[in-house]
Motif scaffolding. Structure first.
Motif: not given
Length: 978
Positions: A388-394
């Motif tokens: 996941r990225d820093s924004a918690r997007r998979a």
């Protein structure tokens, strides 16, 4: 000239590159770069030598061009000029060419120091000047000024060559002027000073060309000089780069020593690396073995692994062939896998993914995908987001996928088996090898009265104490041991004590070793079956709606009765009863009300004919009754009494209906010889009674007209008429009372029968509606009317709105409005010039197709009118519900306007109501002047009838329109009479 400049620039660039590739001609010319002054002087010398080399390099092509021009000019002026002079001039140019080529060759073989001597430049410029002067002498000495053809050809050749050579020398002004001035100035001055008509113009042209050439040469010279200076500057930079390279080599020598030290360190590292590599090889072998075991496990489990990169949408998937039937290639989720998901499962998969991405809930879902072979496959997905990225997007998701089609089918079969087990009406029980009950279904409890908890775990025994039943069970156990199956009737007893007959089947279930694992039993309550058989037997012989005998039972009973009557010499009478206008009631009130009406009719007939041999419902609205040994007088009284009973009001909901019937009577053994003739003759008599107006009865006789046969012939002829174009459309004018003119007409179909002549609609429309021919007939009339109206619109004499009658069957068609739109488009008729006439019964029909068609027709702009208003089931509700434009008052109210005050009030009320609802009114059947005057006084909009005109063929109606168009608006209605 511009093309020559471009060509020359390319040629100079190639030449410079050729010079650049040569080695420096002498060491003394290499700049030592010890000071800026020496650099400048050396660069100037190099530039001077380069330019001189370039001049001699370029000298060959111009001289050969001059030589070629001299040959061409000599050929052009040989006849018209002085031949000795031409020959001498040509020899001079040849000598000059050879000398210049010799000088150029000597120059190329000289050393750079010798090339810098001044005499080379002098020889070049001197040869250049002589070449230019030789070309200029063509205009002065050789070309006769009085021969324009020769003059223009010679001038074109010399001018072209002079231009090319001048452009070639443009990179060096001294070379350019040394050739251009001798070649241009003398001939130009010579031509300007001549007194013949053309020479001054040639001179003026030469001056213009010289000026243009001078500008081009200046531009080319500047570009060439800059390019040459840039080239020399680049050489200096390369020299500096060489010095830097020498310094770098010195540094490399210093680095060599350091490299030796590093090699020793590398040897030590290499030894350490070998040891590490050995350990890595061992671990790699172990990992490969582990991976091989894992791969074999995955292959055995048929589990597909997938890795989904959400940034690129790429999916790496194993076992694609086994699951999807696809080759092992890279796929994308959107383009490769998502389109294969079953449409009913897309939302469920999407919801599971969103829940996992947002809330990290476990992703596990079962859904269907389409196999490459075309069938659907059930799969089970398990996976999770691993990046996941820093924004918690998979960003990345991995998981497994496996084919669970077989498991789903197995579960489905188990579910179906369980459903059948519980849903069947037969009792089912399962026994263990010791014949103890393991399970029973719901039907078992319903039939026997014992709940499952009462019998599960207990041995199967009979609840009956009857010796025959106990003996049957003993035989059953013996048979099962040898045959694995038994079936038969058993007298059993319910929990309540009631005895009932049971049909029992028992089957043995064995395993692979042949041992008994279960017994499965099925039984049915024969009592219920017998009741069902009796009920089915009753339904097979009776009408389910009226409970009267049906046609099959009636036919068999009548056949038996005729046989007995023939044997005993008695008589039979068959009364065939048919309700009048029942179809109209069915279409208007609906099937439910019509069925209720039939039930009440059946009840009245049953009460009145209790002594009849048989009373049956023969078809939809037809009943038949058979009486024995009745006289003709008694039959007449019976038929009259039946008509009276049926004519009494019938209550249907809130409505009271009065119906009538037609009765046909046939006698056996009078006219009929068997039961079939008896039925046919009664039907013919009934048809004749209906033809006479209904509400009556008729005895069959041989003199009755054969209406049924005639009707069949007419139906066959009508089918042929549709294909043979026997149908015609006549038009009855409508008089617009406000303008006293004809601007609309009603289209009426006529049938030109080959043998019967012209038939009116009343003689064949009913047959068309009963047989379904009304649909093609109605479409043909509608299309012809639109074609004719379009012709009147586009070719004259006047635009006429055409009204066409519709059948309810047409309006029930789902795409009728689309058909009308296509006809309007094909014929080019505007929609406002088409009016469709409907009956009130159509508007009262509660049908979505009718409502949708009416709305679509109004949307098209087609006008809608209610025909025969006031004679049907009139209701103001449909006037508000549907987009009606016009009401047509039925002729029944018009024909007695003078005698019936009630009709006058009704017509006045209809006109006032229509106008208040913004509708127009048309009165039908106007045949008297008094009727016309009354309608005009009441504000009626249009009238039609024989007072105005009878229905006319197309040609006659067209002539009527032409008369109106030529005479203007008629002052009297009588002017429109036909």
């Amino acid at each position: 000239m511009g093309c020559a400049g471009v060509w020359f620039a390319k040629w100079i660039a190639v030449t410079w590159k050729r010079h650049d590739s040569r080695p420096d001609p002498a060491p003394w010319m290499r700049p030592s770069m010890t000071g800026s002054e020496k650099d400048l002087s050396t660069a100037a010398v190099r530039q001077q030598l380069r330019q001189l080399d370039l001049l001699f390099e370029c000298a060959r092509l111009p001289q050969w061009l001059v030589m070629l021009a001299a040959c061409v000019v000599s050929l052009l002026i040989w006849r018209d000029g002085s031949q000795p002079l031409v020959l001498g001039w040509l020899m001079m140019i040849c000598m000059l060419t050879l000398l210049r080529i010799r000088v150029a060759r000597c120059y190329r073989h000289s050393s750079p120091e010798q090339r810098l001597r001044p005499h080379w430049s002098a020889l070049f410029y001197l040869g250049n000047a002589f070449s230019g002067l030789a070309m200029g002498l063509v205009h002065i000495l050789l070309v006769p000024v009085d021969t324009f053809a020769v003059q223009s050809a010679a001038y074109a050749v010399t001018t072209g060559v002079i231009l090319c050579v001048s452009i070639i020398y443009a990179h060096r002004f001294s070379a350019f002027f040394s050739f251009a001035l001798p070649s241009w100035l003398p001939p130009t001055l010579f031509l300007l000073l001549q007194d013949d008509p053309t020479s001054p113009y040639w001179g003026l042209m030469g001056t213009t060309l010289f000026c243009c050439m001078l500008l081009a040469a200046a531009f080319i010279n500047r570009s060439a000089r800059r390019s040459l200076q840039s080239d020399i500057h680049n050489e200096a930079l390369l020299h500096r780069l060489n010095e830097a390279h020498q310094q770098a080599e010195a540094l490399n020598i210093q680095l060599t020593g350091e490299i030796q030290h590093r090699r020793q360190a590398e040897q030590q590292l290499r030894n350490s690396h070998d040891a590490l590599e050995h350990r890595v090889a061992q671990r790699t072998t172990e990992l490969q073995q582990t991976q091989a075991r894992l791969s074999m496990a995955l292959e055995a489990s048929a589990l597909g692994l997938w890795d989904w990169d959400l940034r690129t949408d790429e999916v790496h998937h194993s076992h694609l062939q086994e699951i999807f039937g696809l080759p092992d290639t890279r796929l994308t989720m959107q383009g490769g896998l998502k389109p294969r998901v079953h449409p009913e499962d897309v939302e469920r998969v999407r919801a599971a993914l969103i829940a996992h991405f947002k809330h990290a809930t476990p992703y596990c879902v079962e859904y269907r995908v389409k196999h490459q072979a075309g069938h659907w496959v059930w799969v089970e997905d398990n996976g999770r987001a691993v990046e996941r990225d820093s924004a918690r997007r998979a960003l990345r998701m991995i998981g497994t996928r496996r084919d669970i089609t077989s498991r789903r089918q197995h579960h489905e079969q188990e579910r179906l088996a369980a459903t059948v087990f519980e849903a069947t009406s037969d009792g089912i029980f399962v026994l263990d090898p010791q014949r103890r009950i393991l399970a029973v279904n719901q039907a078992f409890s319903v039939i026997t009265g014992y709940a499952a908890n009462d019998v599960v775990g207990k041995a199967l025994t009979s609840a009956s104490t009857d010796p025959d039943t106990l003996a049957t069970y003993a035989r059953m156990r013996t048979t099962l041991l040898s045959h694995d199956r038994w079936e038969g009737e058993v007298q059993e007893q319910r929990r309540s004590g009631e005895r009932y007959l049971q049909w029992l089947q028992l089957t043995v279930v064995r395993n692979g070793a042949g041992d008994i694992t279960h017994y499965v039993g099925f039984f049915a309550d024969r009592t219920i079956n017998r009741q069902t058989e009796e009920q089915l037997r009753y339904l097979a012989n009776h009408d389910s709606l009226t409970q009267l005998a049906n046609r099959g039972l009636f036919t068999r009973t009548l056949a038996e009765a005729t046989g007995q009557a023939r044997a005993h010499g008695t008589g039979l009478a068959l009364l065939h009863i048919d309700l009048d206008r029942f179809k109209n009631i069915n279409e208007t009130l609906g099937h439910a009300q019509a069925d209720a009406l039939l039930r009440q009719v059946a009840d009245r007939l049953s009460a009145a004919l209790s002594d009849a041999l048989i009373l049956a419902r023969f078809s939809a609205d037809e009943f038949v009754v058979v009486q024995q040994d009745m006289t003709d007088n008694a039959l007449e009284q019976l038929a009259s009494r039946l008509l009276q009973i049926l004519g009494e009001p019938i209550r249907l909901g809130d409505n009271d209906l009065i119906i009538s019937a037609s009765i046909g009577i046939s006698l056996f053994p009078g006219e009929a010889r068997n039961s079939l003739q008896l039925i046919n003759q009664a039907n013919q008599a009934m048809q004749h009674a209906k033809h006479l107006g209904g509400n009556g009865f008729q005895f069959y006789s041989a003199q009755l007209p054969t209406r049924s046969t005639d009707r069949l012939h007419l139906e066959s002829d009508l089918r042929k008429a549709l294909t043979d174009d026997q149908l015609q459309v006549h038009y009855q004018p409508k008089l617009h009372l406000a303008s006293n003119s004809i601007n609309s007409a009603e289209a009426l179909v006529r049938w030109q029968h080959p043998t019967r002549g012209m038939l009116l609609p009343g003689e064949f429309i009913a047959i068309a509606e009963e047989t379904g021919l009304i649909l093609p007939l109605g479409e043909k009339v509608l299309r012809r009317a639109c074609i004719q109206a379009s012709q009147w619109l586009h070719t004259g004499p006047l635009a006429v709105r055409v009204a066409v009658n519709l059948s309810v069957q047409q309006l029930r068609q789902p795409h009728f409005a689309a058909l009308v739109a296509n006809i309007l488009t094909d014929t080019g008729l505007p929609s406002h010039l088409l009016e469709l006439e409907l009956t009130e019964s159509m508007l009262l029909e509660h049908s979505d197709s009718v409502a949708d068609n009416l709305a679509a027709l109004r949307q098209l702009g087609v006008e809608l009118a209610v025909d025969d208003f006031g004679t049907g089931y009139s209701s103001l509700a449909y006037l508000k519900r549907f987009p009606i434009r016009c009401l047509k008052i039925d002729r029944a109210f018009i024909c007695e306007l003078d005698e019936q005050p009630g009709d006058t009030a009704i017509v006045r009320a209809i006109i006032a109501m229509a106008h208040s609802m913004h509708m127009s009114v048309v009165a039908e059947g106007v045949e008297q002047e008094s009727q016309l005057a009354f309608l005009r006084s009441q504000g009626c909009d249009e009238v039609q009838g024989y007072l105005i005109s009878k229905p006319l063929p197309t040609d006659a109606f067209t002539r009527l329109l032409q008369q109106q168009s030529q005479a203007g608006t008629p002052s009297q209605p009588s002017e429109t009479l036909s």
